[in-house]
Design an enzyme around this catalytic site. Sequence first.
Site, short mmCIF file in Angstrom:
data_model
loop_
_atom_site.label_atom_id
_atom_site.label_comp_id
_atom_site.label_asym_id
_atom_site.label_seq_id
_atom_site.Cartn_x
_atom_site.Cartn_y
_atom_site.Cartn_z
N SER A 251 38.65 47.62 57.54
CA SER A 251 39.48 46.75 58.38
C SER A 251 40.14 47.53 59.50
O SER A 251 40.40 48.73 59.39
CB SER A 251 40.55 46.06 57.54
OG SER A 251 39.97 45.25 56.55
N1 SAH Z 1 39.81 46.45 52.63
C1 SAH Z 1 38.48 46.86 52.89
C2 SAH Z 1 37.76 45.68 53.52
C3 SAH Z 1 36.33 45.72 53.31
S1 SAH Z 1 35.48 44.34 53.98
C4 SAH Z 1 38.46 48.04 53.85
O1 SAH Z 1 39.30 48.10 54.73
O2 SAH Z 1 37.58 48.90 53.72
C5 SAH Z 1 35.68 43.16 52.69
C6 SAH Z 1 35.24 43.59 51.33
O3 SAH Z 1 35.35 42.45 50.47
C7 SAH Z 1 33.78 44.03 51.23
O4 SAH Z 1 33.72 45.29 50.60
C8 SAH Z 1 33.12 42.94 50.40
O5 SAH Z 1 32.06 43.41 49.59
C9 SAH Z 1 34.29 42.47 49.55
N2 SAH Z 1 34.10 41.14 48.99
C10 SAH Z 1 33.53 40.05 49.55
N3 SAH Z 1 33.52 39.01 48.69
C11 SAH Z 1 34.12 39.45 47.56
C12 SAH Z 1 34.42 38.87 46.29
N4 SAH Z 1 34.10 37.60 46.00
N5 SAH Z 1 35.04 39.61 45.36
C13 SAH Z 1 35.38 40.91 45.62
N6 SAH Z 1 35.11 41.52 46.77
C14 SAH Z 1 34.49 40.81 47.74
#
Ligand code: SAH
Length: 222
Positions: free
Chosen positions: A70
């Site tokens: 993010s």
């Molecule tokens: N906070 C993280 C954001 C990653 S993007 C960072 O800054 O690195 C969003 C993340 O949510 C991804 O890794 C994706 O795989 C995860 N995600 C999407 N749907 C999800 C779900 N149903 N349960 C858990 N994680 C999920």
Amino acid sequence: MSVVNIQGIGMTSQRTRDRLIERLRAKGIKDENVLEVMRNTPRHIFMDEALASRAYEDTALPIGSGQTISQPYIVARMTEVLLAGEKRLGKVLEIGTGSAYQTAILAQLADQVFSIERIQHFIPRAKKILAMLELRNVNLKHYDGYKGWASFAPYDAIIVTAAPDEVPPELLHQLAEGARLVIPSGEQGQQQLLCITREGDDFIRQNLDMVSFVPLVKGTRL
Ligand code: SAH
């Protein structure tokens, strides 16, 4: 992903990091605790070495499997909203571990962090980085975040870092009294960041900024 050695964080990257903090301040982030934790957390070790030179730009960057780390402003903004709630951050639930950058920020501001990720191979990578930073108050789980993590509920705060079309009811049920859920919601291109506060059986909804997150996807995968 190969992780950049933490020893490589020299004066130059400290200066670059300070500049990012000034940018966050200029964009309206006021919570000094959030700014201090972000100043001291090396974002470049959460991403692939090839992108590390861009780690202190205020932008989301790819972390593989179609996901992104993010944007720092969004991390700061969501964390600030959680901290501004009436609850002290004892137990926090995060949905979407991804690179674990947001996880690491939370781990320095809360007693305990529980973080769920649907893509299995992100988990060992997150564990390794959190261990390297000596953040031991984090529990990770490969699971579908739509369901929350019931066995440790209720939580003093819940943060979701991917956007569902509708707020998952299970997450609302896992909020403690007075606790906040910060979550982006809506279709791609028109997502709104929401802050939902539990007051008994009522959930008070506040609309924050327009945002752009990857979708919250049902189920798990390798
Ligand atoms: N906070 C993280 C954001 C990653 S993007 C960072 O800054 O690195 C969003 C993340 O949510 C991804 O890794 C994706 O795989 C995860 N995600 C999407 N749907 C999800 C779900 N149903 N349960 C858990 N994680 C999920």
